[in-house]
Design a protein around this motif. Structure first.
Motif, PDB file in Angstrom:
ATOM      1  N   GLU A   1       0.828  -1.200   0.000  1.00 42.17           N
ATOM      2  CA  GLU A   1       0.000   0.000   0.000  1.00 42.17           C
ATOM      3  C   GLU A   1       0.869   1.258   0.000  1.00 42.17           C
ATOM      4  O   GLU A   1       0.615   2.209  -0.755  1.00 42.17           O
ATOM      5  N   THR A   2       1.929   1.265   0.818  1.00 47.04           N
ATOM      6  CA  THR A   2       2.844   2.402   0.820  1.00 47.04           C
ATOM      7  C   THR A   2       3.590   2.496  -0.507  1.00 47.04           C
ATOM      8  O   THR A   2       3.823   3.587  -1.039  1.00 47.04           O
ATOM      9  N   ALA A   3       3.944   1.336  -1.073  1.00 43.20           N
ATOM     10  CA  ALA A   3       4.625   1.329  -2.371  1.00 43.20           C
ATOM     11  C   ALA A   3       3.724   1.942  -3.438  1.00 43.20           C
ATOM     12  O   ALA A   3       4.172   2.761  -4.259  1.00 43.20           O
ATOM     13  N   ARG A   4       2.462   1.577  -3.445  1.00 42.56           N
ATOM     14  CA  ARG A   4       1.516   2.122  -4.423  1.00 42.56           C
ATOM     15  C   ARG A   4       1.363   3.633  -4.239  1.00 42.56           C
ATOM     16  O   ARG A   4       1.354   4.402  -5.211  1.00 42.56           O
ATOM     17  N   THR A   5       1.269   4.067  -2.985  1.00 46.77           N
ATOM     18  CA  THR A   5       1.138   5.499  -2.692  1.00 46.77           C
ATOM     19  C   THR A   5       2.373   6.266  -3.146  1.00 46.77           C
ATOM     20  O   THR A   5       2.281   7.385  -3.683  1.00 46.77           O
ATOM     21  N   THR A   6       3.545   5.666  -2.946  1.00 50.51           N
ATOM     22  CA  THR A   6       4.796   6.313  -3.338  1.00 50.51           C
ATOM     23  C   THR A   6       4.883   6.478  -4.847  1.00 50.51           C
ATOM     24  O   THR A   6       5.292   7.533  -5.354  1.00 50.51           O
ATOM     25  N   VAL A   7       4.511   5.443  -5.581  1.00 45.39           N
ATOM     26  CA  VAL A   7       4.534   5.515  -7.048  1.00 45.39           C
ATOM     27  C   VAL A   7       3.520   6.546  -7.543  1.00 45.39           C
ATOM     28  O   VAL A   7       3.801   7.322  -8.470  1.00 45.39           O
ATOM     29  N   ALA A   8       2.351   6.572  -6.922  1.00 50.40           N
ATOM     30  CA  ALA A   8       1.331   7.546  -7.314  1.00 50.40           C
ATOM     31  C   ALA A   8       1.835   8.974  -7.071  1.00 50.40           C
ATOM     32  O   ALA A   8       1.601   9.876  -7.893  1.00 50.40           O
ATOM     33  N   ALA A   9       2.545   9.175  -5.964  1.00 48.48           N
ATOM     34  CA  ALA A   9       3.098  10.497  -5.662  1.00 48.48           C
ATOM     35  C   ALA A   9       4.165  10.883  -6.685  1.00 48.48           C
ATOM     36  O   ALA A   9       4.247  12.050  -7.103  1.00 48.48           O
ATOM     37  N   ALA A  10       4.979   9.911  -7.097  1.00 48.53           N
ATOM     38  CA  ALA A  10       6.012  10.177  -8.105  1.00 48.53           C
ATOM     39  C   ALA A  10       5.379  10.592  -9.423  1.00 48.53           C
ATOM     40  O   ALA A  10       5.809  11.566 -10.062  1.00 48.53           O
ATOM     41  N   ASN A  11       4.346   9.878  -9.833  1.00 47.96           N
ATOM     42  CA  ASN A  11       3.663  10.204 -11.088  1.00 47.96           C
ATOM     43  C   ASN A  11       2.994  11.579 -11.017  1.00 47.96           C
ATOM     44  O   ASN A  11       3.074  12.366 -11.970  1.00 47.96           O
ATOM     45  N   ALA A  12       2.340  11.859  -9.886  1.00 47.06           N
ATOM     46  CA  ALA A  12       1.658  13.140  -9.732  1.00 47.06           C
ATOM     47  C   ALA A  12       2.659  14.294  -9.730  1.00 47.06           C
ATOM     48  O   ALA A  12       2.408  15.348 -10.333  1.00 47.06           O
TER      49      ALA A  12
END
Length: 233
Positions: free
Chosen positions: A210-221
């Motif tokens: 879940e943290t990994a997904r959030t981190t990737v989403a933050a990178a993309n954003a």
């Protein structure tokens, strides 16, 4: 075997030319829309047309160049909308990968401490991430791109599906080709680039998808917001 040395030489030239041209595009020295022919590149490097043509075809397959029918090749002119689509496609795939990991995908069924191979791969990815972070923090785009591509390529290999890895790598290369034309306009990139690579590695080491997904989403954003800001300026 007769001719083996010639084949090796041609293959080496093909890769060297492809690497050199890819670096020129990613460095922003070959601008979007720049067109050239096989003959032009062969003369520039002082080699025959065959390895040049093969190198250009390889780069076209990767989305770094576009084949311009009957006229040669050119650097693609990606729009901001193209960049959004690349990010969306990447997000859909990575979200699916994280869901599979959370559901018990074989890549992470054992804790990394108990899986020597996974632990060793994570250690390698972490080193790439540390280098990428240093380059991002310093605003060194050329160094960042090299380490960033290797970081995500090796991170994707942890999932164990080479087809997904190839697809995501191609999208990331294309995204950098698109981003470079905007980022090179800034006088400095220090403090402007995403630098959360090791956070992602640590999350995966803990099997915290879940943290990994959030981190990737933050990178993309972060990347998308930066390009949108530059496109509006």
């Amino acid at each position: 075997m007769p001719g083996n040395g010639t084949a090796v030489t041609r293959s080496t030239l093909r890769q060297q030319i492809a690497d050199a041209l890819r670096d020129e595009v990613l460095a922003g020295r070959l601008r979007p829309g720049r067109a050239f022919t096989v003959k032009e590149i062969a003369e520039q490097y002082g080699v025959s047309a065959t390895p040049v043509r093969e190198a250009l075809v390889d780069l076209s397959a990767q989305g770094i160049l576009e084949a311009d029918q009957h006229r040669g090749f050119r650097v693609p002119e990606y729009s901001l909308a193209d960049y959004r689509y690349m990010i969306e496609a990447r997000s859909l795939v990575t979200d699916g990968m994280f869901q599979a990991l959370a559901a018990g995908h074989p890549a992470f069924t054992a804790a990394p401490a108990e899986d020597a191979r996974t632990a060793a791969m994570l250690a390698t990815v972490r080193r790439r991430g540390e280098e990428a972070q240093r380059a991002a923090t310093a605003g060194d785009l050329t160094v960042l791109i090299g380490y960033d591509l290797r970081f995500w390529r090796e991170l994707g290999a942890l999932f164990g599906n080479p087809y997904l890895g190839d697809f995501l790598h191609r999208l990331r290369v294309q995204a950098w080709v698109c981003a470079v034309q905007h980022l090179r306009r800034l006088p400095t990139l220090r403090g402007r680039l995403w630098a959360g690579h090791t956070e992602l590695v640590e999350a995966l080491a803990r099997r915290d998808t879940e943290t990994a997904r959030t981190t990737v989403a933050a990178a993309n954003a972060h990347s998308l917001a930066l390009l949108e800001d530059l496109s509006d300026s």
